[in-house]
Design a protein around this motif. Structure first.
Motif, mmCIF file in Angstrom:
data_model
loop_
_atom_site.group_PDB
_atom_site.id
_atom_site.type_symbol
_atom_site.label_atom_id
_atom_site.label_comp_id
_atom_site.label_asym_id
_atom_site.label_seq_id
_atom_site.Cartn_x
_atom_site.Cartn_y
_atom_site.Cartn_z
ATOM 1 N N ARG A 246 20.956 -20.514 -10.060
ATOM 2 C CA ARG A 246 22.505 -20.731 -9.873
ATOM 3 C C ARG A 246 23.034 -19.211 -10.194
ATOM 4 O O ARG A 246 23.939 -18.754 -9.484
ATOM 5 C CB ARG A 246 23.130 -21.583 -10.485
ATOM 6 N N VAL A 247 22.728 -18.668 -11.289
ATOM 7 C CA VAL A 247 23.173 -17.417 -11.894
ATOM 8 C C VAL A 247 23.074 -16.268 -10.924
ATOM 9 O O VAL A 247 24.011 -15.401 -10.534
ATOM 10 C CB VAL A 247 22.452 -17.089 -13.138
ATOM 11 N N LEU A 248 21.773 -16.227 -10.148
ATOM 12 C CA LEU A 248 21.269 -15.216 -9.276
ATOM 13 C C LEU A 248 22.254 -15.379 -7.816
ATOM 14 O O LEU A 248 22.743 -14.407 -7.356
ATOM 15 C CB LEU A 248 19.908 -15.190 -8.867
ATOM 16 N N GLY A 249 22.638 -16.687 -7.687
ATOM 17 C CA GLY A 249 23.270 -16.875 -6.451
ATOM 18 C C GLY A 249 24.908 -16.434 -6.612
ATOM 19 O O GLY A 249 25.534 -15.890 -5.828
ATOM 20 N N ALA A 250 25.268 -16.648 -7.968
ATOM 21 C CA ALA A 250 26.632 -15.934 -8.246
ATOM 22 C C ALA A 250 26.704 -14.307 -8.318
ATOM 23 O O ALA A 250 27.699 -13.947 -7.781
ATOM 24 C CB ALA A 250 27.046 -16.695 -9.700
ATOM 25 N N LEU A 251 25.665 -13.941 -9.030
ATOM 26 C CA LEU A 251 25.659 -12.356 -8.857
ATOM 27 C C LEU A 251 25.305 -11.858 -7.393
ATOM 28 O O LEU A 251 25.898 -10.862 -7.156
ATOM 29 C CB LEU A 251 24.220 -12.207 -9.534
ATOM 30 N N LYS A 252 24.707 -12.562 -6.576
ATOM 31 C CA LYS A 252 24.698 -12.147 -5.237
ATOM 32 C C LYS A 252 25.838 -11.996 -4.419
ATOM 33 O O LYS A 252 26.317 -11.201 -3.668
ATOM 34 C CB LYS A 252 23.715 -13.144 -4.277
ATOM 35 N N MET A 253 26.788 -13.100 -4.689
ATOM 36 C CA MET A 253 28.147 -13.007 -4.329
ATOM 37 C C MET A 253 28.986 -11.892 -4.624
ATOM 38 O O MET A 253 30.064 -11.533 -3.876
ATOM 39 C CB MET A 253 28.990 -14.314 -4.733
ATOM 40 N N LEU A 254 28.623 -11.036 -5.714
ATOM 41 C CA LEU A 254 29.438 -9.743 -6.109
ATOM 42 C C LEU A 254 29.353 -8.600 -4.848
ATOM 43 O O LEU A 254 30.127 -7.589 -4.942
ATOM 44 C CB LEU A 254 29.008 -9.362 -7.562
ATOM 45 N N TYR A 280 21.467 -16.259 -19.565
ATOM 46 C CA TYR A 280 20.527 -15.710 -18.589
ATOM 47 C C TYR A 280 20.503 -14.102 -18.575
ATOM 48 O O TYR A 280 21.527 -13.590 -18.421
ATOM 49 C CB TYR A 280 20.918 -16.423 -17.167
ATOM 50 N N GLN A 281 19.399 -13.515 -18.248
ATOM 51 C CA GLN A 281 19.117 -12.127 -18.382
ATOM 52 C C GLN A 281 18.525 -11.998 -16.848
ATOM 53 O O GLN A 281 17.403 -12.592 -16.521
ATOM 54 C CB GLN A 281 17.991 -11.689 -19.380
ATOM 55 N N ALA A 282 19.153 -11.182 -15.987
ATOM 56 C CA ALA A 282 18.840 -10.744 -14.835
ATOM 57 C C ALA A 282 18.192 -9.093 -14.708
ATOM 58 O O ALA A 282 19.186 -8.398 -15.231
ATOM 59 C CB ALA A 282 19.637 -10.880 -13.575
ATOM 60 N N SER A 283 17.101 -9.086 -14.676
ATOM 61 C CA SER A 283 16.580 -7.555 -14.826
ATOM 62 C C SER A 283 16.862 -6.594 -13.647
ATOM 63 O O SER A 283 17.412 -7.133 -12.591
ATOM 64 C CB SER A 283 14.985 -7.657 -14.671
ATOM 65 N N ARG A 284 16.598 -5.530 -13.606
ATOM 66 C CA ARG A 284 16.909 -4.567 -12.430
ATOM 67 C C ARG A 284 16.157 -5.045 -11.297
ATOM 68 O O ARG A 284 16.552 -4.706 -10.160
ATOM 69 C CB ARG A 284 16.939 -3.134 -12.787
ATOM 70 N N ASP A 285 14.931 -5.435 -11.549
ATOM 71 C CA ASP A 285 13.908 -5.880 -10.561
ATOM 72 C C ASP A 285 14.764 -7.191 -9.638
ATOM 73 O O ASP A 285 14.756 -7.335 -8.395
ATOM 74 C CB ASP A 285 12.809 -6.452 -10.818
ATOM 75 N N HIS A 286 15.392 -8.110 -10.451
ATOM 76 C CA HIS A 286 16.105 -9.176 -9.832
ATOM 77 C C HIS A 286 17.197 -8.724 -9.058
ATOM 78 O O HIS A 286 17.286 -9.100 -7.791
ATOM 79 C CB HIS A 286 16.393 -10.316 -10.997
ATOM 80 N N LEU A 287 18.137 -7.792 -9.732
ATOM 81 C CA LEU A 287 19.220 -7.491 -8.728
ATOM 82 C C LEU A 287 18.798 -6.591 -7.777
ATOM 83 O O LEU A 287 19.446 -6.616 -6.606
ATOM 84 C CB LEU A 287 19.901 -6.320 -9.857
ATOM 85 N N ALA A 292 18.240 -6.440 -1.674
ATOM 86 C CA ALA A 292 17.309 -6.500 -0.532
ATOM 87 C C ALA A 292 17.768 -7.605 0.557
ATOM 88 O O ALA A 292 17.823 -7.355 1.329
ATOM 89 C CB ALA A 292 15.676 -6.349 -1.031
ATOM 90 N N ASP A 293 18.045 -8.767 -0.257
ATOM 91 C CA ASP A 293 18.286 -9.864 0.533
ATOM 92 C C ASP A 293 19.733 -9.693 1.279
ATOM 93 O O ASP A 293 19.563 -10.019 2.488
ATOM 94 C CB ASP A 293 18.406 -11.077 -0.571
ATOM 95 N N LEU A 294 20.600 -9.064 0.641
ATOM 96 C CA LEU A 294 21.905 -8.770 1.392
ATOM 97 C C LEU A 294 21.627 -7.740 2.526
ATOM 98 O O LEU A 294 22.108 -7.977 3.364
ATOM 99 C CB LEU A 294 23.012 -7.932 0.330
ATOM 100 N N ARG A 295 21.106 -6.722 2.246
ATOM 101 C CA ARG A 295 20.540 -5.889 3.415
ATOM 102 C C ARG A 295 19.922 -6.521 4.424
ATOM 103 O O ARG A 295 20.295 -6.272 5.606
ATOM 104 C CB ARG A 295 19.980 -4.766 2.780
ATOM 105 N N GLN A 296 18.882 -7.560 4.299
ATOM 106 C CA GLN A 296 18.502 -8.068 5.249
ATOM 107 C C GLN A 296 19.411 -9.139 6.247
ATOM 108 O O GLN A 296 19.221 -9.253 7.293
ATOM 109 C CB GLN A 296 17.067 -8.865 4.910
#
Length: 301
Positions: A246-254, A280-287, A292-296
């Motif tokens: 859920r955290v990754l989903g929220a970050l993606k919306m940024l 929660y810690q999101a690494s640079r790899d997660h970001l 990449a998902d956004l670009r796809q």
């Protein structure tokens, strides 16, 4: 005694009663949010109230949100409670502390403030959630939720909430809700009888500290009025639905630009759940994967 909730009726269905013990879950909230004494009492009372309100809902997945905003130094709080017995919540200023009242009690009313609002949202599991707003009465939580029940739901109600917290943490917490149902709403003698029994009580936690169970308390108050206690005892607990996904989903919306900025400046991202304090810690790899998902997604649009 385990955190639990029981339901009962009396006076041939004219009275609905619900009792809840929330000692352990209130202590979990205190530790997770590093709450002061008065903040523990405020959030603990509100979580017990949320569980009591949610207990009357019918459809699986139903939930109640209680948001309190006041003019005191605590500013406000938010509680989310479900019919399934789960509850979570937080206060806006968890470190606030005030001197006790002249009666020696934690000054929850002073911390919340006497001017402000109570917002209650009932999500019944389908359609649009039902919402209602009432003004604060005292900031002591119990008075304010009772005012909501009488004003918005037109249900004569008596609500006892309590949290006892000391140097060893929370040792007693919970609440009791007794409501007069429509079939008995005009029975003035019954209402007066209940008032005479509930009025002298000095709170809910003294009953627990005296070693009384929820069943004992209900029998003392309603035992001679045809009390029927339902056999199902529901366990209740502090539980948060947050997750790393859920955290990754929220970050993606940024969006991509904000994610690139986080990678460049912070080498990642950190997010803390307001409800439970989980970090929660999101690494640079997660970001990088989110970018990449956004670009796809843009390429496929």
């Amino acid at each position: 005694m385990a955190d639990q909730l029981i339901r009962a009726t009396a006076a041939e269905g004219g009275i609905r009663a619900v009792g809840v013990i929330t000692t352990r879950l209130t202590e979990v909230a205190r530790q997770r949010h590093q709450l002061s004494y008065v903040a523990t009492a405020a959030l603990g009372r509100s979580m017990a109230a949320g569980l009591l309100l949610a207990s009357s809902m019918k459809k699986e997945g139903s939930r109640v949100n209680i948001r309190i905003k006041g003019n005191g130094p605590m500013k406000g709080l938010l509680v989310d409670a479900g019919l399934d017995g789960t509850v979570r919540g937080y206060v806006q200023n968890p470190r606030v502390e005030l001197p006790p009242t002249p009666q020696g009690k934690l000054n929850v009313g002073g911390a919340i403030g006497s001017e402000g609002y109570v917002y209650v949202i009932r999500d019944v599991g389908y359609g649009y959630p039902y919402s209602s707003t009432v003004e604060l009465v005292s900031g002591e939580i119990g008075d304010d939720i009772t005012h909501y029940l009488v004003s918005s739901e037109q249900t004569p109600s008596a609500l006892l909430l309590g949290v006892f917290v000391g140097g060893e943490g929370v040792t007693a917490a919970g609440g009791l809700l007794i409501q007069i149902m429509p079939k008995a709403a005009r029975d003035e003698a019954l209402i007066e009888l209940l008032e005479s029994r509930i009025g002298p009580l000095k709170g809910f936690t003294p009953l627990l500290q005296a070693g009384k169970s929820l069943t004992d308390i209900l029998h003392e108050l309603l035992g001679d009025l045809g009390l029927t206690i339902f056999p199902d005892v529901q366990l209740v607990r502090f539980d948060c639905r947050c997750s790393f996904d859920r955290v990754l989903g929220a970050l993606k919306m940024l969006g991509e630009d904000e994610l690139l900025d986080m990678i460049e400046k912070d080498n990642g991202a950190e997010a803390t759940c307001e409800f439970c304090g989980e970090v929660y810690q999101a690494s640079r790899d997660h970001l990088g994967q989110l970018i990449a998902d956004l670009r796809q997604e843009q390429a496929e649009a």
